[in-house]
Every structure is written in C-alpha cells, then in structure tokens.
Motif scaffolding. Sequence first.
Motif, PDB file in Angstrom:
ATOM      1  N   GLU A   1      -0.551   0.405   6.228  1.00  0.00           N
ATOM      2  CA  GLU A   1       0.701   0.557   6.995  1.00  0.00           C
ATOM      3  C   GLU A   1       0.513   1.482   8.195  1.00  0.00           C
ATOM      4  O   GLU A   1       1.186   1.330   9.211  1.00  0.00           O
ATOM      5  CB  GLU A   1       1.819   1.140   6.117  1.00  0.00           C
TER       6      GLU A   1
ATOM      7  N   PHE B   1       0.861   5.129   3.203  1.00  0.00           N
ATOM      8  CA  PHE B   1       1.949   4.476   2.486  1.00  0.00           C
ATOM      9  C   PHE B   1       1.507   4.262   1.060  1.00  0.00           C
ATOM     10  O   PHE B   1       0.404   3.781   0.809  1.00  0.00           O
ATOM     11  CB  PHE B   1       2.287   3.120   3.126  1.00  0.00           C
ATOM     12  N   HIS B   2       2.358   4.651   0.114  1.00  0.00           N
ATOM     13  CA  HIS B   2       1.993   4.481  -1.288  1.00  0.00           C
ATOM     14  C   HIS B   2       3.039   3.724  -2.088  1.00  0.00           C
ATOM     15  O   HIS B   2       2.863   3.546  -3.297  1.00  0.00           O
ATOM     16  CB  HIS B   2       1.715   5.849  -1.921  1.00  0.00           C
ATOM     17  N   GLY B   3       4.130   3.308  -1.467  1.00  0.00           N
ATOM     18  CA  GLY B   3       5.158   2.570  -2.194  1.00  0.00           C
ATOM     19  C   GLY B   3       6.492   3.290  -2.136  1.00  0.00           C
ATOM     20  O   GLY B   3       6.672   4.225  -1.353  1.00  0.00           O
TER      21      GLY B   3
ATOM     22  N   SER C   1       2.876  -3.909 -10.183  1.00  0.00           N
ATOM     23  CA  SER C   1       2.972  -3.643  -8.744  1.00  0.00           C
ATOM     24  C   SER C   1       2.052  -2.495  -8.380  1.00  0.00           C
ATOM     25  O   SER C   1       1.525  -1.793  -9.260  1.00  0.00           O
ATOM     26  CB  SER C   1       4.414  -3.271  -8.375  1.00  0.00           C
ATOM     27  N   GLY C   2       1.900  -2.293  -7.068  1.00  0.00           N
ATOM     28  CA  GLY C   2       1.045  -1.220  -6.584  1.00  0.00           C
ATOM     29  C   GLY C   2       1.593   0.157  -6.915  1.00  0.00           C
ATOM     30  O   GLY C   2       0.862   1.035  -7.378  1.00  0.00           O
ATOM     31  N   VAL C   3       2.874   0.334  -6.692  1.00  0.00           N
ATOM     32  CA  VAL C   3       3.416   1.685  -6.842  1.00  0.00           C
ATOM     33  C   VAL C   3       3.416   2.140  -8.300  1.00  0.00           C
ATOM     34  O   VAL C   3       3.280   3.327  -8.586  1.00  0.00           O
ATOM     35  CB  VAL C   3       4.818   1.803  -6.200  1.00  0.00           C
TER      36      VAL C   3
ATOM     37  N   GLU D   1      -5.858   6.475   1.248  1.00  0.00           N
ATOM     38  CA  GLU D   1      -6.138   5.043   1.300  1.00  0.00           C
ATOM     39  C   GLU D   1      -7.510   4.965   1.962  1.00  0.00           C
ATOM     40  O   GLU D   1      -7.670   5.441   3.087  1.00  0.00           O
ATOM     41  CB  GLU D   1      -5.135   4.325   2.206  1.00  0.00           C
TER      42      GLU D   1
ATOM     43  N   LYS E   1      -1.758  -5.967  -4.817  1.00  0.00           N
ATOM     44  CA  LYS E   1      -1.835  -7.034  -3.815  1.00  0.00           C
ATOM     45  C   LYS E   1      -2.886  -8.110  -4.128  1.00  0.00           C
ATOM     46  O   LYS E   1      -2.598  -9.002  -4.907  1.00  0.00           O
ATOM     47  CB  LYS E   1      -2.008  -6.424  -2.427  1.00  0.00           C
TER      48      LYS E   1
ATOM     49  N   ASP F   1      -6.067   5.085  -3.011  1.00  0.00           N
ATOM     50  CA  ASP F   1      -5.079   4.012  -2.991  1.00  0.00           C
ATOM     51  C   ASP F   1      -5.733   2.811  -2.307  1.00  0.00           C
ATOM     52  O   ASP F   1      -5.884   2.786  -1.086  1.00  0.00           O
ATOM     53  CB  ASP F   1      -3.814   4.455  -2.254  1.00  0.00           C
TER      54      ASP F   1
ATOM     55  N   VAL G   1      -4.494  -0.299  -2.888  1.00  0.00           N
ATOM     56  CA  VAL G   1      -3.532  -1.382  -3.143  1.00  0.00           C
ATOM     57  C   VAL G   1      -3.682  -2.469  -2.072  1.00  0.00           C
ATOM     58  O   VAL G   1      -3.678  -3.654  -2.388  1.00  0.00           O
ATOM     59  CB  VAL G   1      -2.085  -0.839  -3.182  1.00  0.00           C
ATOM     60  N   GLN G   2      -3.856  -2.041  -0.827  1.00  0.00           N
ATOM     61  CA  GLN G   2      -3.994  -3.021   0.258  1.00  0.00           C
ATOM     62  C   GLN G   2      -5.458  -3.304   0.585  1.00  0.00           C
ATOM     63  O   GLN G   2      -5.842  -4.450   0.814  1.00  0.00           O
ATOM     64  CB  GLN G   2      -3.258  -2.516   1.509  1.00  0.00           C
TER      65      GLN G   2
HETATM   66  C1  LIG Z   1       1.829  -2.181  -0.658  1.00  0.00           C
HETATM   67  C2  LIG Z   1       1.234  -0.844  -0.918  1.00  0.00           C
HETATM   68  C3  LIG Z   1       1.676  -0.039  -1.970  1.00  0.00           C
HETATM   69  C4  LIG Z   1       2.851  -0.396  -2.848  1.00  0.00           C
HETATM   70  O1  LIG Z   1       2.665  -1.574  -3.558  1.00  0.00           O
HETATM   71  P1  LIG Z   1       3.936  -2.303  -4.232  1.00  0.00           P
HETATM   72  O2  LIG Z   1       3.327  -3.454  -4.973  1.00  0.00           O
HETATM   73  O3  LIG Z   1       4.843  -2.715  -3.123  1.00  0.00           O
HETATM   74  O4  LIG Z   1       4.566  -1.319  -5.133  1.00  0.00           O
HETATM   75  C5  LIG Z   1       1.008   1.154  -2.200  1.00  0.00           C
HETATM   76  N1  LIG Z   1      -0.018   1.535  -1.424  1.00  0.00           N
HETATM   77  C6  LIG Z   1      -0.463   0.793  -0.404  1.00  0.00           C
HETATM   78  C7  LIG Z   1      -1.632   1.244   0.399  1.00  0.00           C
HETATM   79  C8  LIG Z   1       0.155  -0.423  -0.090  1.00  0.00           C
HETATM   80  O5  LIG Z   1      -0.266  -1.159   0.948  1.00  0.00           O
END
Ligand SMILES: *Cc1c(COP(=O)(O)O)cnc(C)c1O
Length: 395
Positions: free
Chosen positions: A186, A129-131, A95-97, A181, A243, A214, A216-217
């Motif tokens: 978010e 947002f980081h999780g 997962s991202g977090v 990010e 993601k 970050d 992740v998104q």
């Molecule tokens: C979704 C997200 C996360 C967390 O990812 P998970 O897979 O839900 O743990 C962390 N950072 C950003 C920028 C995100 O959009």
Amino acid sequence: MIQSVLPVYNTFGLTFLRGEGAYLFDEHGKHYVDFACGYGVNSLGHCHPHVVTALKEQADKVWHISNMFHHPERERLADRLTSASFADTIFFTNSGVEAWELGLKMTRKYFSAQGKPEKYRMICISEAFHGRTMGAISAAPRSYMIDGFGPLLDGFDIVPFNDIAALEKAITPATAAIHIETVQGEGGIRPHSQAYIDAMVALSQKHDLLIFLDEVQCGMGRTGKLFAYEHFGFTPDLLCTAKGIGAGFPLGALFATERVAKHMVAGTHGSTYGGNPLAMAVGNAVLDVMLADGFFADVERRAQHLAEGLQNLAAQFPKLYAVHRGLGMMQGVQCQPDIPVRKLIEVMHGEGVISIPAGNNTVRILPPLIISEKEIDEGITAMHHASQKFMETLS
Ligand SMILES: *Cc1c(COP(=O)(O)O)cnc(C)c1O
C-alpha cells in the motif's frame, strides 16, 4: 439514504461478471487485462482449472469440521509450507489481518513467558499497511483509518521507511520486535534495501528482538520467489501471509519458528473457520502449481519482461511518471507529484487494463503469476494508450 452495502470503498464504476486467466470480463462482455488481481490476490489468475477442480472435489466431501478434529488436507498444507520456508509451525486464518494479529500476540507471549512482559513494543514502518483491526490500525495509523476509532492499542513505535539510523534510535528495553513488510504494498511498492535488511538483522541479534514480516501482499510467489525474504538472504521469526496463498479463496497463515511458537499451548488462540477443508484443498492446489519444477524461474523471466515494459513506459512519459520500481510480479510506477493517479488509472481502465492506486502517488501493477508475455504486452500497450490520452487532457 445509505447504500445497502456499507460504502467504505471509493469504488470504480466497473462491474465484473467473469474472469479467466489474466482476463476479467465486465457486464457488457468487454475484456480487460487484470494487472491488479484484487490486491495481488488471484496469484494464479482467475478460475485456474487445477484450483477449481480441487475446490469442487472438496465441496462434495466435507466443508467444515472444527479445529478440534484432524483433517488430512490441513496437515498436508502445513507440512508442505513448513518444508518450503523457515517456519516450524503454521496457524491458518481466513484473512491477512487475522494472521497479523496472531503474530502480535505471539510476540508478546514469547517475552512474557520468559518473565519479560515489559518487552512488548513493536517497531513498525510509516506508510505500512497491516489491515483493519484495532491492532493493525494502531501499528500503521493513517488519519482516515483511525479518526474516531480511538483509543488505539498501545505498543507501537513508528519509524520512517528504510531509515537505518531511525530504526536503531527507536530501540529501547521495551522493544520486542521489528515489524516490516519485506516489500511495502500500500505504501507504493517499495522494497527495503539490502543494507536496511542487514542492519535490521544485526540489530535484532544485538538487542534480542524478534523479526516479524508482513508478507500478506508480497509473499506467496508475488515477487518471483515463494517468499520475499528469500531475496535478501535472511529468515524471520514470524511471518504473516494471505492474499496469494488462496488465489482468491479466503485464506491466511501465520508462520513461526518453534522457539517463538512453543508458548502457544492449547487454548491460547483459535479460529472457527481458519484451516477449513475448502480453504485447505485450495491452498494445496495453489502449492501444486507454485512448487512445480521451474515455476518461479519462469515467473522471474516474465516479470523481467513486465519490468522492462514499465521502465519504457515511465521513460516515454516523463511528465506523468517519476520512477518505476518493484520486485518480480510486484511492480509500481510512481507518478509525478502533480498527477492525479486515480484519474490516470480510470483512463487505463477505459483502455482495457485494470491497475489500482497505491501510496506515494503510485500506479500499482500486480498481475497473476501465470500471465504470458503476450498478455503483459497487451496490458502495457493499454497503459501507453491511456498515458497518451491522459497527456492530451493536460495540454
Ligand atoms: C491486504 C494486507 C493486509 C490485510 O489483509 P486482509 O486479508 O485484508 O485482512 C495486511 N498486510 C498487508 C501488507 C496487506 O497488503
């Protein structure tokens, strides 16, 4: 009585049974253009045939071996991702977090190993947002995410978005890293400015700070390049992504340079499932598609078409929409302050387009990277119809 699924999500009233490419199908067989892809997860749309085949073939070979043993798909994916990025080494997560937490741990380990454990604080950005781990909610606290969960983890200094003066002022001898990010998700689909990125890079050099992104998104093709940092002409020390990298299969990764990662020796970190053969086969199949010649040029061309459509939508309904912004297939239309974005989005769902809300009263648009111009037009038309309908409820 509480629902059997812990009700921590404010769910919409839709049930989906099937997806194909850019479309989702609900329990009545009605189809929707998917402008959300989870939260930008289904990077190649639903059930991409190449990815489905890779998953099925791997499922017949082996599902799990521990990280104590080698698997060729794991090493191949890490090799390909390091070749395609700034990173020298990669750790796979589910997962991202989880990838985010490792970035935090590596930051602390890096300075601690140099005899500077007092350098442990990370500068973070408000509305990021980081999780949902204790670390991630401490780095990006919002009242609904942290109330009742204290004490939070120490070590985060939070500054306003895209504010160079505030960033400079927040740096102290205890600062270890700047964490952003590259494009906020978010927080309302907000890219940082080139001037901000340039200042961040200069400050990190001047004060011996790591840059931890970050993505992740916004990573893994979402912005029209493999990583969002490529738009800004710099490289970080650490990057977490998830993601889009698994296109719907749970997969995340922490990317690092050798300089930062070299203190993470055997025993310092681990994961039972991270890097499992199923996820690795999927990750390699996703990369086969994304790294094919011309893929991103084509994504950028179609993303431009999407951006123009959203720009027109915002211009046509100035009572609803204040501003449109975004990068590649990561777009947002910020609503006027008095417009209830969630209600508007529910009307969009009714018209056959799936969008989701983001912070700053924003309608978030994250289509699959493979969406066609025709499908984009279908989604935008549905957004026009929904906007028209919503306007009628206002008057
Ligand atoms: C979704 C997200 C996360 C967390 O990812 P998970 O897979 O839900 O743990 C962390 N950072 C950003 C920028 C995100 O959009």
